[in-house]
Design a protein around this motif. Structure first.
Motif, PDB file in Angstrom:
ATOM      1  N   GLY A  45       0.821  -1.209   0.000  1.00  0.00           N
ATOM      2  CA  GLY A  45       0.000   0.000   0.000  1.00  0.00           C
ATOM      3  C   GLY A  45       0.853   1.255   0.000  1.00  0.00           C
ATOM      4  O   GLY A  45       0.569   2.225  -0.720  1.00  0.00           O
ATOM      5  N   GLY A  49       0.924   3.884  -3.086  1.00  0.00           N
ATOM      6  CA  GLY A  49       0.594   5.293  -2.853  1.00  0.00           C
ATOM      7  C   GLY A  49       1.705   6.215  -3.316  1.00  0.00           C
ATOM      8  O   GLY A  49       1.452   7.222  -3.988  1.00  0.00           O
ATOM      9  N   ALA A  74       0.890  10.277   0.807  1.00  0.00           N
ATOM     10  CA  ALA A  74      -0.194   9.356   0.423  1.00  0.00           C
ATOM     11  C   ALA A  74       0.199   7.913   0.727  1.00  0.00           C
ATOM     12  O   ALA A  74      -0.628   7.122   1.199  1.00  0.00           O
ATOM     13  N   LEU A  78      -1.842   5.450   3.161  1.00  0.00           N
ATOM     14  CA  LEU A  78      -2.366   4.199   2.623  1.00  0.00           C
ATOM     15  C   LEU A  78      -1.753   2.992   3.335  1.00  0.00           C
ATOM     16  O   LEU A  78      -2.450   2.031   3.659  1.00  0.00           O
ATOM     17  N   VAL A  82      -3.886   0.239   5.429  1.00  0.00           N
ATOM     18  CA  VAL A  82      -3.817  -1.194   5.124  1.00  0.00           C
ATOM     19  C   VAL A  82      -3.330  -1.973   6.339  1.00  0.00           C
ATOM     20  O   VAL A  82      -3.857  -3.041   6.658  1.00  0.00           O
TER      21      VAL A  82
END
Length: 165
Positions: A45, A49, A74, A78, A82
């Protein structure tokens, strides 16, 4: 932009590996620390991102430093999301498969009459699972009688006593 897209693709590939290999691969991250949060899916993740948000910002603004900073922010968000979701999913199944030992003390109902010299059938809820078991009692019990499990005789049979609610 190619570098950002390559990082995003590495994140997707890592996510696919995490889905296929599961806990085997996640164990490789134990040596790095981070506990339950640092998993292959969280790393995937983060990389996704960084890569894809970085590429999008670079395409819109054409500033590499701003794209990198946006991608990292980001990616962190993310990755944390996750990791949190993975942690919640892992802890939701802690009950596991109900065991025979967990039957003692449970209350249930006689489904099929229990004779004084044989087995009948009782129904109990064990770990959220409706379970029917062969049952013995020192006295005959009619169907519908509330009972409490006092002993486990085998994985499929128990000893019960009447419960007066």
């Amino acid at each position: 932009m190619t570098v950002f897209l390559a990082i995003g693709v590495v994140g997707i590939v890592l996510l696919l590996v995490a889905l296929v290999a599961g806990d085997l691969k996640d164990g490789a991250f134990d040596a790095l620390g981070g506990g339950e949060w640092f998993t292959g899916a969280a790393l995937a993740g983060f990389l996704g991102g960084v890569g894809f948000v970085g590429a999008a910002v670079l395409a819109l603004i054409d500033n590499t430093w701003l794209a990198a900073a946006s991608g990292i922010v980001a990616g962190l968000l993310l990755g944390l999301a996750v990791g949190w979701i993975t942690l919640r999913l892992r802890s939701s199944g802690e009950g596991g498969t109900p065991s025979s030992e967990a039957l003692v003390g449970l209350q249930g109902t006689v489904v099929s009459e229990i004779p004084g010299d044989g087995y009948g059938l009782v129904q109990v809820v064990n770990g959220g699972h409706l379970t029917r078991l062969n049952a013995r009692c020192i006295e005959p019990l009619a169907a519908g009688t509330p009972v409490t499990v006092t002993d486990v005789l085998s994985p499929t049979s128990v000893k019960v006593v009447p419960t007066y609610r």
